[in-house]
Design an enzyme around this catalytic site. Structure first.
Site, mmCIF file in Angstrom:
data_model
loop_
_atom_site.group_PDB
_atom_site.id
_atom_site.type_symbol
_atom_site.label_atom_id
_atom_site.label_comp_id
_atom_site.label_asym_id
_atom_site.label_seq_id
_atom_site.Cartn_x
_atom_site.Cartn_y
_atom_site.Cartn_z
ATOM 1 C CD1 TRP A 1 -0.007 8.462 -6.722
ATOM 2 C CD2 TRP A 1 -1.262 6.729 -7.349
ATOM 3 N NE1 TRP A 1 -1.118 8.414 -5.905
ATOM 4 C CE2 TRP A 1 -1.905 7.364 -6.257
ATOM 5 C CE3 TRP A 1 -1.871 5.604 -7.907
ATOM 6 C CZ2 TRP A 1 -3.120 6.926 -5.726
ATOM 7 C CZ3 TRP A 1 -3.083 5.166 -7.375
ATOM 8 C CH2 TRP A 1 -3.698 5.829 -6.303
ATOM 9 C CD GLU B 1 -0.294 9.814 0.707
ATOM 10 O OE1 GLU B 1 -0.680 10.887 1.210
ATOM 11 O OE2 GLU B 1 0.402 9.752 -0.321
HETATM 12 C C1 BGC Z 1 -2.518 11.599 -2.043
HETATM 13 C C2 BGC Z 1 -1.624 10.877 -3.013
HETATM 14 C C3 BGC Z 1 -1.354 11.785 -4.191
HETATM 15 C C4 BGC Z 1 -0.814 13.122 -3.713
HETATM 16 C C5 BGC Z 1 -0.700 14.104 -4.857
HETATM 17 C C6 BGC Z 1 -1.877 12.908 -1.632
HETATM 18 O O1 BGC Z 1 -2.728 13.610 -0.768
HETATM 19 O O2 BGC Z 1 -2.729 10.823 -0.901
HETATM 20 O O3 BGC Z 1 -2.240 9.709 -3.480
HETATM 21 O O4 BGC Z 1 -0.446 11.180 -5.048
HETATM 22 O O5 BGC Z 1 -1.691 13.691 -2.781
HETATM 23 O O6 BGC Z 1 -1.941 14.337 -5.437
#
Ligand code: BGC
Length: 772
Positions: free
Chosen positions: A357, A488
């Site tokens: 995203w 996350e």
């Molecule tokens: C982030 C995500 C992101 C991914 C790739 C993760 O650490 O939490 O939002 O899409 O990294 O950059």
């Protein structure tokens, strides 16, 4: 700042060789040209720690998923950006003794990345053994003018050595990914040939059957004069080389030029790859190093003339923004709608080079303001072409009737990551893809895009939101359960405010466009409804109910939106109370402890405040920022930039500056202690936004341009380039005035500090600075 890399406005410099920092440096000094990428591995043999990485855009491998406990719905594979045949190799030996920096006596070592001209240079003096002291320098670039070409100039000067130098220039196809799930190698040899001064090696990927041919040819000079030597030939499985044995005396210099062309079946016919490579090499050789280099530098000159950001009074901030702009341009050129931007671009294996995203939420806004319309359009078309697969992705999870769930991680439209919480629960990515349609149209006024492609995507995503929302009798509201928001560090939560808001926004925006287009383009809309079996009357009723009755968690006392249900049950201690030795928490705390804590990995509610800024007044944004910023640990690279833009928006300019430095120097200073894995390319777009949208206050809404600049106390001035539709302009902001230069042959209309202006072609306007 950790100051490992020296500050210079146009260079990144590493002085002295520190093997324990080698992986970090290999990432920072990576090169790319949108077509291929190369970590800053050494040309000659190196037995120390290193992550070897040569990558070709769009060439990937679906590595079978590895999980402890297989559950229905897991993706079959995790796509891997492939470590492709190593084309940079030039081994060196001195009277038969091999040069290896892990064992040599290093007298001096310097590595530089030249951001202005786009090359990597290493110069070092080593003593291989007694009376064998050499001064070596290598320069390489990946041509921006002819993207299949990678060129190396490898020079050896003797300080005190008289004897024989052997160069072995090679291509090695026996490579593997460090992150392979089952220790497998992903390449099979197809063919190899090597003759005097040239060779071509072709390999194909297992399963995906991409063919890649890498060819090499050489030139040699002694004391600047070309010399011809009949080279030796090495031709064995997955390896081809030419060897050159030359005598040298103290004070003399030998230079080996290695010309490489890498072509893949993504752009060339498999059957003609070898011949195509040979032709490309012949042409490269005919041009020679200097010409190819100057053409390459010229391309960089053009890029900088329309994209440079100049910051006066703060060399660390200056270096950082150029470093970010440089890597963004190395990663994606926007010419090919099949390509996208992996979070680490071509600088490492992590995230598999796949599309996240990040593209719609961070990179698209950057390209919309810096590139021609086609670049943004290509990024949108990439998703449009994955629509069918996104419908299948949703079907696998039990959705129906044309609902689409775009993958969180993808190479080809299929979901391809092996972590449940991240792949499935982060359904907010569907909203980012819907918002991208709106964002593109508000920047470009390309209304036809909506009828031709956009609406189909929006309806499919709205169908998903409609089915994913359920009615809670308890709350008498619609709810969205079991998700992970952008943060996350919270999994399987209910009613993530950001996700609920996006879902409703998408359905609303889709309805608005359907209603409009039914009036303006009834024929096209009817045809679309027929194609996707869309019963507007029926489906819209439910959408409208959900829009009206969606549940949003709030904290009534503080008057802020709540990240999710139950957030207030956590112990709310500021991130500043975490002992520094325990940061980043993802490298020190158990996952269980992280999930229970209140700490926020990255902007979540604030991501919503950023995206939907125009729907909230400054006081609301301020209250939410004041609540969430102290709890945010910014352990995603995507976080600090968004907080910085918001901080500027609410007038916290010095806070915005601190956050800017954090996002801009994230990799140079390795804030999150992970740069060894690769650079954070997608977050670099956020860094640009922190200056242009943040300090510059640039917005584009309804095809109108707005500027509201401010300036951090430390800066004397700053200037940036941006585009609005097809007008390129430059804004320079100092404490006293704002200068806007129209660099195009069209009139530029804008609102600056809430006043309307028109700037004629190639003219400059100056306005007194208004302090916020
Ligand atoms: C982030 C995500 C992101 C991914 C790739 C993760 O650490 O939490 O939002 O899409 O990294 O950059």
């Amino acid at each position: 700042m950790n100051n490992y890399f020296k500050i210079d406005e146009w260079l990144v410099v590493e002085e002295g060789f520190n093997p324990e920092m080698n992986r970090e440096a290999e990432s920072v000094f990576s090169l790319g040209n949108g077509y291929m990428g190369q970590r800053a591995n050494f040309e000659e043999k190196y037995s120390g720690d290193s992550l070897r990485g040569s990558y070709v855009a769009g060439v990937y491998y679906p590595d079978k998923t590895r999980v402890g406990w297989w559950k229905n719905g897991y993706p079959e594979y995790f796509a891997k950006v492939l470590n492709a045949p190593n084309w940079i190799g030039v081994d060196l030996s001195v009277d038969g003794q091999s040069v290896d920096l892990a064992n040599a006596g290093i007298i001096s070592f310097r590595r530089i990345l030249n951001l202005k001209e786009g090359y990597l240079e290493r110069s070092f003096i080593i003593t291989v053994s007694k009376n064998k002291t050499l001064e070596i320098s290598s320069r390489r670039f990946l041509s921006m003018a002819e993207p299949d070409l990678g060129i190396i100039r490898y020079s050896v000067k003797s300080v005190d050595f008289a004897g024989t130098i052997d160069f072995t220039g090679y291509i090695d196809g026996d490579v593997k990914n460090e992150d392979t799930n089952y220790g497998k190698k992903f390449w099979k040899e197809v063919s190899r040939e090597v003759s005097s001064c040239s060779g071509v090696f072709t390999a194909r990927t297992l399963k995906t059957d991409f063919h890649v041919s890498s060819g090499m040819c050489f030139e040699l000079t002694k004391n600047k004069k070309p010399i011809t030597i009949n080279p030796g030939i090495i031709n064995r499985e997955k390896y081809i080389a030419n060897t050159f044995s030359v005598s040298i005396q103290p004070g003399e210099e030998l230079v080996l030029y290695k010309y490489v062309s890498v072509l893949s079946s993504l752009n060339n016919r498999k059957e003609s790859l070898v011949d195509d490579v040979k032709l490309r090499l012949k042409r490269a050789l005919a041009k020679g190093f200097e010409k190819l280099f100057s053409e390459h530098v010229n391309e960089w000159k053009k890029i900088w003339s329309t994209s440079d950001i100049v910051i006066e009074g703060d060399p660390a901030a200056q270096q950082a923004i150029r470093f970010n702009i440089f890597h963004l341009n190395q990663t994606y050129t926007g010419k090919d709608e099949r390509l996208n931007i992996g979070p680490k671009g071509f600088t490492g294996e992590k995230y598999g080079g796949s599309t996240y995203w990040d593209t719609e939420a961070f990179v698209l806004p950057f390209f919309l303001k810096t590139s021609e319309q086609q670049v943004g359009r290509n990024l949108l078309l990439y998703r449009y072409k994955h629509l069918e697969k996104s419908i299948s992705n949703a079907e696998k999870l039990g959705f129906r009737d044309g609902a689409a769930l775009y993958p969180m991680v993808t190479m080809n439209g299929e979901e391809c990551h092996n972590e449940w919480e991240i792949t499935f629960e982060e359904i907010h990515r569907n909203g980012a893809i819907a918002f991208a349609v709106y964002n593109y149209i508000r920047h470009t006024c390309d209304d036809d895009y909506m009828t031709d492609y956009g609406l189909e995507v929006l309806i499919a995503i709205s169908r998903f939101w409609s089915q994913r929302s359920t009615y809670s009798d308890n709350l008498r509201k619609y709810v969205i359960l079991g998700v992970t928001g952008p943060n996350e560090y919270e999994n399987n939560v209910s009613n993530n405010w950001y996700t609920n808001f996006l879902a409703v926004w998408t359905m609303n925006y889709t309805l608005k466009n359907i209603e409009l287009l039914q009036k303006t383009k009834p024929g096209e809309i009817k045809a679309l409804f027929r194609k996707i079996k869309f019963d507007f009357g029926k489906e819209a009723v439910r959408w409208k109910e959900i829009i009206k009755d969606m549940y949003y968690p709030v904290d009534k006392n503080r008057n802020v939106f709540l990240q999710q249900d139950g957030f207030l049950d956590k112990e709310l201690n500021p991130a500043s109370s975490i002992p520094p030795a325990e940061r980043p928490i993802n490298q020190h705390w158990s996952w269980d402890r992280i999930l229970r804590s209140c700490y926020i990995k990255q902007a979540d509610v604030l991501q919503g405040m950023y995206v939907f800024e125009d729907q909230f007044d400054s006081e609301t944004i301020k209250r939410n920022f004041d609540f969430y910023e102290p709890l945010t640990v910014h352990e995603s690279s995507l976080s600090a930039s968004i907080h910085s833009v918001i901080a500027s928006r609410i007038g916290y300019i010095e806070k915005a500056y601190d956050l800017y430095l954090r996002t801009a120097r994230l990799d140079l200073d390795d804030y999150n202690k992970e740069v060894a894995d690769g650079l954070h390319i997608t977050s670099m777009a956020g860094t640009w936004l922190a200056i242009v949208e943040g300090f510059g206050g640039m917005r584009i809404n309804d095809c109108k341009l707005f500027l509201n600049p401010q300036i951090p106390a430390k800066w004397k001035s700053y200037s940036f380039h941006a585009r609005f539709r097809d007008v390129l302009f430059e804004v320079k902001v100092s404490g006293k005035e704002v200068e806007v230069r129209n660099l195009s042959h069209k009139i530029l209309q804008l609102e600056l500090f809430d006043k309307k202006y028109q700037i004629k072609e190639v003219e400059t306007m100056k306005v007194k600075m208004i302090k916020a």
